[in-house]
Design a protein around this motif. Sequence first.
Motif, PDB file in Angstrom:
ATOM      1  N   TRP A 309       1.690  -0.938  13.177  1.00 54.58           N
ATOM      2  CA  TRP A 309       0.462  -1.644  12.774  1.00 54.58           C
ATOM      3  C   TRP A 309       0.311  -2.974  13.503  1.00 54.58           C
ATOM      4  O   TRP A 309      -0.773  -3.487  13.643  1.00 54.58           O
ATOM      5  CB  TRP A 309       0.466  -1.844  11.251  1.00 54.58           C
ATOM      6  CG  TRP A 309      -0.539  -0.981  10.553  1.00 54.58           C
ATOM      7  CD1 TRP A 309      -1.734  -1.377  10.039  1.00 54.58           C
ATOM      8  CD2 TRP A 309      -0.447   0.430  10.298  1.00 54.58           C
ATOM      9  NE1 TRP A 309      -2.395  -0.300   9.488  1.00 54.58           N
ATOM     10  CE2 TRP A 309      -1.635   0.811   9.630  1.00 54.58           C
ATOM     11  CE3 TRP A 309       0.511   1.415  10.573  1.00 54.58           C
ATOM     12  CZ2 TRP A 309      -1.880   2.126   9.233  1.00 54.58           C
ATOM     13  CZ3 TRP A 309       0.279   2.719  10.169  1.00 54.58           C
ATOM     14  CH2 TRP A 309      -0.913   3.067   9.515  1.00 54.58           C
ATOM     15  N   ARG A 311       1.134  -5.788  12.417  1.00 53.88           N
ATOM     16  CA  ARG A 311       0.634  -6.734  11.412  1.00 53.88           C
ATOM     17  C   ARG A 311       1.718  -6.969  10.374  1.00 53.88           C
ATOM     18  O   ARG A 311       2.607  -6.137  10.218  1.00 53.88           O
ATOM     19  CB  ARG A 311      -0.555  -6.126  10.634  1.00 53.88           C
ATOM     20  CG  ARG A 311      -1.838  -5.976  11.364  1.00 53.88           C
ATOM     21  CD  ARG A 311      -2.841  -5.300  10.418  1.00 53.88           C
ATOM     22  NE  ARG A 311      -4.059  -4.935  11.113  1.00 53.88           N
ATOM     23  CZ  ARG A 311      -5.066  -5.788  11.338  1.00 53.88           C
ATOM     24  NH1 ARG A 311      -5.002  -7.031  10.913  1.00 53.88           N
ATOM     25  NH2 ARG A 311      -6.142  -5.395  11.977  1.00 53.88           N
ATOM     26  N   TYR A 316       2.564  -4.915   1.037  1.00 50.52           N
ATOM     27  CA  TYR A 316       2.364  -3.525   0.615  1.00 50.52           C
ATOM     28  C   TYR A 316       3.566  -2.980  -0.147  1.00 50.52           C
ATOM     29  O   TYR A 316       4.714  -3.358   0.114  1.00 50.52           O
ATOM     30  CB  TYR A 316       2.066  -2.634   1.827  1.00 50.52           C
ATOM     31  CG  TYR A 316       0.652  -2.806   2.317  1.00 50.52           C
ATOM     32  CD1 TYR A 316      -0.356  -1.966   1.874  1.00 50.52           C
ATOM     33  CD2 TYR A 316       0.334  -3.846   3.194  1.00 50.52           C
ATOM     34  CE1 TYR A 316      -1.662  -2.138   2.303  1.00 50.52           C
ATOM     35  CE2 TYR A 316      -0.960  -4.033   3.629  1.00 50.52           C
ATOM     36  CZ  TYR A 316      -1.960  -3.175   3.178  1.00 50.52           C
ATOM     37  OH  TYR A 316      -3.248  -3.365   3.596  1.00 50.52           O
ATOM     38  N   PRO A 323      -1.665   1.422   4.435  1.00 52.12           N
ATOM     39  CA  PRO A 323      -2.689   0.373   4.492  1.00 52.12           C
ATOM     40  C   PRO A 323      -4.042   0.946   4.909  1.00 52.12           C
ATOM     41  O   PRO A 323      -4.096   1.856   5.744  1.00 52.12           O
ATOM     42  CB  PRO A 323      -2.176  -0.575   5.577  1.00 52.12           C
ATOM     43  CG  PRO A 323      -0.735  -0.250   5.755  1.00 52.12           C
ATOM     44  CD  PRO A 323      -0.553   1.174   5.356  1.00 52.12           C
ATOM     45  N   ALA A 324      -5.079   0.390   4.343  1.00 55.11           N
ATOM     46  CA  ALA A 324      -6.415   0.832   4.719  1.00 55.11           C
ATOM     47  C   ALA A 324      -6.826   0.197   6.042  1.00 55.11           C
ATOM     48  O   ALA A 324      -7.589   0.767   6.816  1.00 55.11           O
ATOM     49  CB  ALA A 324      -7.404   0.456   3.615  1.00 55.11           C
ATOM     50  N   GLU A 325      -6.308  -1.004   6.320  1.00 51.45           N
ATOM     51  CA  GLU A 325      -6.696  -1.686   7.567  1.00 51.45           C
ATOM     52  C   GLU A 325      -6.062  -0.970   8.763  1.00 51.45           C
ATOM     53  O   GLU A 325      -5.033  -0.320   8.624  1.00 51.45           O
ATOM     54  CB  GLU A 325      -6.274  -3.156   7.524  1.00 51.45           C
ATOM     55  CG  GLU A 325      -4.796  -3.349   7.301  1.00 51.45           C
ATOM     56  CD  GLU A 325      -4.386  -4.797   7.014  1.00 51.45           C
ATOM     57  OE1 GLU A 325      -5.043  -5.696   7.541  1.00 51.45           O
ATOM     58  OE2 GLU A 325      -3.419  -4.994   6.283  1.00 51.45           O
ATOM     59  N   ASP A 326      -6.686  -1.138   9.909  1.00 47.42           N
ATOM     60  CA  ASP A 326      -6.185  -0.480  11.126  1.00 47.42           C
ATOM     61  C   ASP A 326      -5.125  -1.329  11.817  1.00 47.42           C
ATOM     62  O   ASP A 326      -5.074  -2.539  11.623  1.00 47.42           O
ATOM     63  CB  ASP A 326      -7.353  -0.269  12.106  1.00 47.42           C
ATOM     64  CG  ASP A 326      -8.115   1.001  11.787  1.00 47.42           C
ATOM     65  OD1 ASP A 326      -7.492   1.947  11.246  1.00 47.42           O
ATOM     66  OD2 ASP A 326      -9.329   1.030  12.071  1.00 47.42           O
ATOM     67  N   LEU A 328      -3.377  -3.512  14.672  1.00 48.08           N
ATOM     68  CA  LEU A 328      -3.885  -4.513  15.599  1.00 48.08           C
ATOM     69  C   LEU A 328      -3.534  -4.026  17.004  1.00 48.08           C
ATOM     70  O   LEU A 328      -2.351  -3.907  17.348  1.00 48.08           O
ATOM     71  CB  LEU A 328      -3.199  -5.844  15.304  1.00 48.08           C
ATOM     72  CG  LEU A 328      -3.883  -7.122  15.731  1.00 48.08           C
ATOM     73  CD1 LEU A 328      -5.273  -7.233  15.106  1.00 48.08           C
ATOM     74  CD2 LEU A 328      -3.015  -8.305  15.306  1.00 48.08           C
TER      75      LEU A 328
END
Lengths: 460, 401
Positions: A309, A311, A316, A323-326, A328
Motif C-alpha cells: 500500500w 501507506r 487497521y 483498507p478501502a483506500e488505494d 500510494l
Amino acid sequence: MSRPLKQIHLAAHFPGVNNTTVWSDPAAGSQIDFSSFVHLARTAERAKFDFLFLAEGLRLREQHGQIYDLDVVGRPDTFTVLSALAAVTDRLGLAGTINSTFNEPYEVARQFASLDHLSAGRAAWNVVTSWDEFTGENFRRGGFLAQEDRYERARQFLAATWELFDSWRGDEIVADKESGTFLADPSPGRFDHHVSQFDITGRFNVPRSPQGRPVIFQAGDSEEGREFAASAADAIFTRHGTLEAGRAFYADVKGRLARYGRTHDELKILPGVTFVLGDTDAEAREKSELIRRQQVSGQTAIRLLEQLWNRDLSAYDPDGPLPAEDPLVGENTVARGRASVRMHRDPLATAAQWRALAEAKNLSIRELVIEVTGRQSFIGTPAHVAEALNEFVQTDASDGFILVPHLTPGGLDEFADTVVPLLQERGVFRTEYEGDTLRDHLGLGLPRPAGATAATAAAS
Amino acid sequence: MSRSHAPLHLAVALDGAGWHPAAWREPGARPDALFTAPYWYDLVAEAERGLLDLVTIEDSLGLQSSLPFEPDERTDQVRGRLDAVLVAARVAPLTRHIGLVPTAVVTHTEPFHVSKAVATLDFVSGGRAGVQVRVSGRADEAAHFGRRTVPRLSVEDLSSAAGQALVQDLFDEAGEYVEVLRRLWDSWEDDAEIRDVATGRFIDRGKLHPIDFEGGRFSVRGPSITPRPPQGQPVVAALAHRTVPYQLVARSADLGFVTPRDAADARSILAEIRGAQAAAGRADETVHVFADLAVLLDDEPGAAADRKGRLDERAGAPYTGDARVFAGTPAQLADLIEEFQQTGLTGFRLRPATLPYDLEQITRRLVPELQRRGLFRTAYEARTLRGLLGLPRPANRYAAA
C-alpha cells in the motif's frame, strides 16, 4: 516414458531475515552462532545435497524510517562464514549471494577464487544487483545506479571477474625446487578491462582455482534477469511455485540458451520452496496452517500490507477487512532495503486482486496476507512430498529445489531423514556424492574460457 | 627465576613458503600446496601447539614483487596468494585457542565489508579474531580497482614532500577506516536481540545504532548487518616503520608491530609510540608493541647462519627486509628476546624464514627454552585473543551508561 529419469538437485537455504523464518518457536536457535551454520551444513551434507545457499542484504531493513524489528535480524559476512563451513564439510557446495553494485571485481574475484581453493572446488556465487542509495549509504563508493543500468553493471561485473578468473590458465605454477622455477610464465594474471563501469588493468593474484570459476547463480524473474541467466548463469533461483508456472518459466529460460551457444543442461532451474511434513496429509496441513500463523502475526500482516500500500496502515485491525483506500503509487517510501517491494510492479492492480480475493473468500487482512504471501509449499507425508517434488522435476517444472526451512538450525532434519531416502529409493537422487566439486554435483563441465563466453559478448 | 616483566607474548607471521625468497626450495617446503587449506591448517596447528598468542597472515591486492612499488616478472619466487581473511576463517573451526589475525588492505576496500568479515571471523573462531590493517601505495594495485590514481613512486620519492603527503594521506585514511570498523562492531549492543514473543519483536531497535561516520574520504551510515562479535572489539593491529604509522598504532590499534635494529632503537620507537598514545588520550589503555624479527633457527651454533648463506645463494642476494634478520640458536634468540623485553616491548612477532622448518624451531625449541626461563606460558590461559593479550572486553561506546 522412454526418457531416463532426471536426477533431482537439492540445496538448503539458510533461513533468512524475513518472516518465513519463525524465531518465536521454542525450537528456534541462533541465526548468527556458527554452530547453527554447522548444523544446517552437516545436515545437508549428510543428506547428499548439492549445496548450501546464503542470502545477503547490505543494510538492515527499515519501515517508516525505523529498523524493522518483527523478523530475524543479523547475518554473518557471506565469504567468511562459507570459508569456515568448508572446514566442517567435505563435499557440500557453498553458495553465497554477493552484490555487484557494492563490490569491485578484483576483490570479489580473489575472494571467490580463494574460497574455491580453500573448499577444494565447492564455491558458488549468486550474483545480485542493487541500485538504491539507501544501501549505498553504507559504502564509500555510494550507491546510486539508475535502474536501467543495474543489469548492465551486473553483466560487466561478471565479465570482468571472468577475465580475472581466466587470467591464470592453471599451468603456470611448476614449483620445481631443483631448477628453481616457481612460475613457467613470467607474468601470469594479466588483465585489461575497459568498459563503461570498469576501467581496470594489471595482474590478478590468485592462481586458477579447482573449478576455474565459481558456479554462477542468478535470482530474478524479470525479462533482463532471464536473459542474463541464459547468457551467463549455471543455475537460476526462482520463485515459480505452481507446476504450470514452473513449466512455462522452465521452457522460456531453457529456450533462450541456444542463442548463447549453450545446451539445455548447462543451466539448472531451482525454485526456492518451503515444505511441511506430517505423519498424515491432514496433520501436515494442520502444522502448515500453524506455521503460517506463526509467520504472519497480526502485526506482520499489517506491515506486509503496508509494503504494497505504501501507506501507514497501523490503524487497521488485522482481523478486519482490507483498507478501502488505494495504494500510494510511486516510489516506495514505507519500506526500504527490501527486495520484495520491487515485485509489486503495479500496486493498484495487485490491491484490486487482493480485495477481490478477500471478498470472495471472506478473508481478514491477516488471512489474506497468509494466503497471498506464501511461497510454493510442499505439504504432506514424506511419501507424498517426495512424489510431488519428483513430478515437478520429471515434468520439467524445475531441475530441483532450494529448500527453505522455517526453523534455524534444525528445520531440514526431518526432510533429510524421511524424504531424501524416498527420493533415493525412486532412483532420482544420489545416495553418494559421485564427484568432489559443486560442478560435479550439478553435472556442469569446467567453464569455457571467458574469451569464448556469452557474458563477454553480452557485456561488450 | 623471577618474572620482572609483564607476560611475554609471541606471534608468528605466516607468508607463503616463509619470508626468505628461496624458502620454497627447501627440502621440507610444500610449494605445490600453498593454495590448499591443509597447508595453512598444518601451520596454524603447529603454532597452536607452541602456545603462541596469534598468527598473522600476510595479504596484498597485487602479486608479490621483488620491487617495492611495481610488479616484477621473476619466475624463481613464490607468486600468488589467497585472501587472508578467508584462510583464517578456513582454519578457525579446526583450532581452539590461537588468535587469528589476517591482513586487510584498507586503501581500496570497503570498511563495511571488512568490519563484518572480521566480526564473522570472531564468531566462527569463538572470539579469536583480529585484523592487521595495511595501506597500499602502489600504482599497480590502484589500477586493479580503477577508482583512484596513485602516483608511481620510487623509494627515494617517499622522502619527498609529495611522497610524505601521500603517506600521510594513506594513513589518515587508515585511521578513519579503523574508526569505522570499531564503530560498526559497536553498532549492535550485546543485548539488542530480545526475541520477545509477547510483543512480537526480535530485536530492541533502540539498541542498534547508526554510526553516521563522516570522514574526509568516505561516510558510512550503519549499523552493521552483523551483530556485535564475541570479543566486542576484535584486535586491531598494524605494522609500523616510522612516525606516521606509529601514530596510527598509538591512536587506533591494540597492537603494533615494529622493526627495531637493536635495543636502543626499540627504546626510541617505544618512546615515540607511548608519547603519541598519551597525546591521543589513550595512556590508560593497553597498546601492545611487538618487535618483528625474521628468524632462522638451528640448535647447532653456526648452522642457521650457514643455512641462511645457502638460501641467499639460491636467491641470488642476501636476504634483508624491513625487520632485523636473526640467524642463530634458539637459546641465542631467547637471549635477544630477554634483552629486547627490557626495553618495554610486550612481545615479538617472529617471521619464520622457511616454512614449516623455522616455525617448528620456534614452537619446539624456542618456546621450551623460554618456558625454562619462566618467560612464556605453559598452557593457554584464556579463551579469546583479547584474553590472551590481557585486553578486557570493552564496553560498547553506544550503550547507555
